[in-house]
Design an enzyme around this catalytic site. Sequence first.
Site, mmCIF file in Angstrom:
data_model
loop_
_atom_site.group_PDB
_atom_site.id
_atom_site.type_symbol
_atom_site.label_atom_id
_atom_site.label_comp_id
_atom_site.label_asym_id
_atom_site.label_seq_id
_atom_site.Cartn_x
_atom_site.Cartn_y
_atom_site.Cartn_z
ATOM 1 N N CYS A 23 -26.375 49.212 24.653
ATOM 2 C CA CYS A 23 -27.655 48.532 24.394
ATOM 3 C C CYS A 23 -28.758 49.345 25.054
ATOM 4 C CB CYS A 23 -27.588 47.117 24.976
ATOM 5 S SG CYS A 23 -29.137 46.225 24.857
ATOM 6 N N HIS A 41 -24.295 51.486 13.239
ATOM 7 C CA HIS A 41 -25.611 51.294 12.613
ATOM 8 C C HIS A 41 -25.576 51.728 11.162
ATOM 9 C CE1 HIS A 41 -27.683 50.575 16.486
ATOM 10 N NE2 HIS A 41 -26.729 51.339 16.950
ATOM 11 N N GLU A 61 -30.193 42.962 14.029
ATOM 12 C CA GLU A 61 -29.126 43.357 14.945
ATOM 13 C C GLU A 61 -27.828 42.583 14.705
ATOM 14 O OE1 GLU A 61 -29.422 43.760 19.110
ATOM 15 O OE2 GLU A 61 -31.558 44.247 19.032
ATOM 16 N N CYS A 110 -34.685 47.666 19.095
ATOM 17 C CA CYS A 110 -33.275 48.024 19.294
ATOM 18 C C CYS A 110 -33.242 49.494 19.679
ATOM 19 C CB CYS A 110 -32.482 47.773 18.005
ATOM 20 S SG CYS A 110 -30.734 48.157 18.168
ATOM 21 N N GLY A 142 -30.582 51.466 17.967
ATOM 22 C CA GLY A 142 -30.979 51.584 16.561
ATOM 23 C C GLY A 142 -32.050 52.635 16.357
HETATM 24 N N1 LIG Z 1 -30.659 45.612 21.331
HETATM 25 C C1 LIG Z 1 -29.718 46.658 21.690
HETATM 26 C C2 LIG Z 1 -28.632 46.811 20.687
HETATM 27 C C3 LIG Z 1 -27.637 45.806 20.869
HETATM 28 C C4 LIG Z 1 -26.558 46.178 19.951
HETATM 29 C C5 LIG Z 1 -25.813 44.986 19.468
HETATM 30 N N2 LIG Z 1 -26.624 44.175 18.567
HETATM 31 C C6 LIG Z 1 -24.559 45.429 18.765
HETATM 32 O O1 LIG Z 1 -24.346 46.651 18.644
HETATM 33 O O2 LIG Z 1 -23.810 44.559 18.359
HETATM 34 C C7 LIG Z 1 -30.366 47.993 21.902
HETATM 35 O O3 LIG Z 1 -31.504 48.002 22.349
HETATM 36 O O4 LIG Z 1 -29.706 49.019 21.652
#
Ligand SMILES: N[C@H](CCC[C@H](N)C(=O)O)C(=O)O
Length: 278
Positions: free
Chosen positions: A73, A164, A213, A222, A225
Site C-alpha cells: 500500500c 492492477h 481499489e 492509490c 496504482g
Molecule cells: N491504497 C493503496 C493500495 C491498496 C491496495 C489494495 N486495495 C489491494 O491491493 O487490494 C495504495 O496506496 O497503494
Amino acid sequence: MQFFKMHALGNNYVFVDTARTTLPEDDFPSLARRVSDVRRGIGSDGLILVTPSDSADVGMRIWNADGSEAESCGNGLRCVARYAYERGLVDATHFSIETKAGVVAAQVHLDVEGRVQLVTIDMGVARFGTEAVPYRGPDRGEDVHVEAGGAQYTGTLVSMGNPHFVMLVDHVDDVDVEHVGGAIESHPDFPERVNVEFVSVLTPDEIDFRVYERGSGVTFACGTGACASVTALARKGLVGNRVTVHLLGGDLDIEIREDGHVWMTGEAHWVCEGTYYA
Ligand SMILES: N[C@H](CCC[C@H](N)C(=O)O)C(=O)O
C-alpha cells in the site's frame, strides 16, 4: 485499543502500532471490516498494522475495508514512514519497511521544525502481464481484454506486489469509475480480484488518474496504482520516466529509475489518535 488515523491524498487508514496497544482480536479481516465501517466503527479505507520486523526497521500489514489483506500500500507506506520517524521507531531519515510484497526503502523529508513534509518510497520493480497478475482469461501477454457490463475493456496487467489493471481513457471524468471499476475488480478472470485504474495522458510528464481499489472501492488515491499506471504508460512510450500523477486527492511524483525501481514521493498527514472500544 489505541489507534491513530492518517491519510495520504485522502486515502485514509486506521493504524494500530501492535507494540503499543492490545488488539481486541487477532481476526484481522474482521477487525479491518469493523474499524473501516463509517457508521459503527471509525471509518477508513482499511486497517494498517505497524509491527516489529526481523528484516526491516519497521513492519507494515494492510487490510482493505472488506477485510481482504493486500500485499502492499503506497499511501499507507508514506503514513507509516511519517509515524515511524515522528514517534521514534526509527532514528534516521532513511530506513526500511517490511511489507507482504517485500522490504522497501523509505526516506522522510523534513521541514524546518523537523516535521515530515514529504515521504519518498522505493516501491520496487513493476512486473507485467499474465505471469505477474493472477488471471485466468483467454489472453496472454501484458494487455488483456475484459467484458464487463456489456462492454469490452482493454487494460495492462501490472503487479507492484499487488495486482492492477490499468486502462487508458480519453478523460477520466467521463468514466463511471464506481460501476465499471466495480465490475472489473471482481471479474471472474481475476481470481484474486484486481485494483482498477483509469488514466489519461495530459503530457509526457503528467497524467490524470482515477481508481477503484480491490476491497475498498473508489478511493481518493492509490500509491501502488499510480506506480503501476506510470510504468504501464512508460512501457508504451506514452510518458517519460518522471511523471506527476493527478489523483482525486492530490498529486504524486513517480519516477522510474535506471534500474527499473519505481520511486514514489508524496504527502502523509495525521488525522487523529484515539481509543477504539471494540
Ligand atoms: N491504497 C493503496 C493500495 C491498496 C491496495 C489494495 N486495495 C489491494 O491491493 O487490494 C495504495 O496506496 O497503494
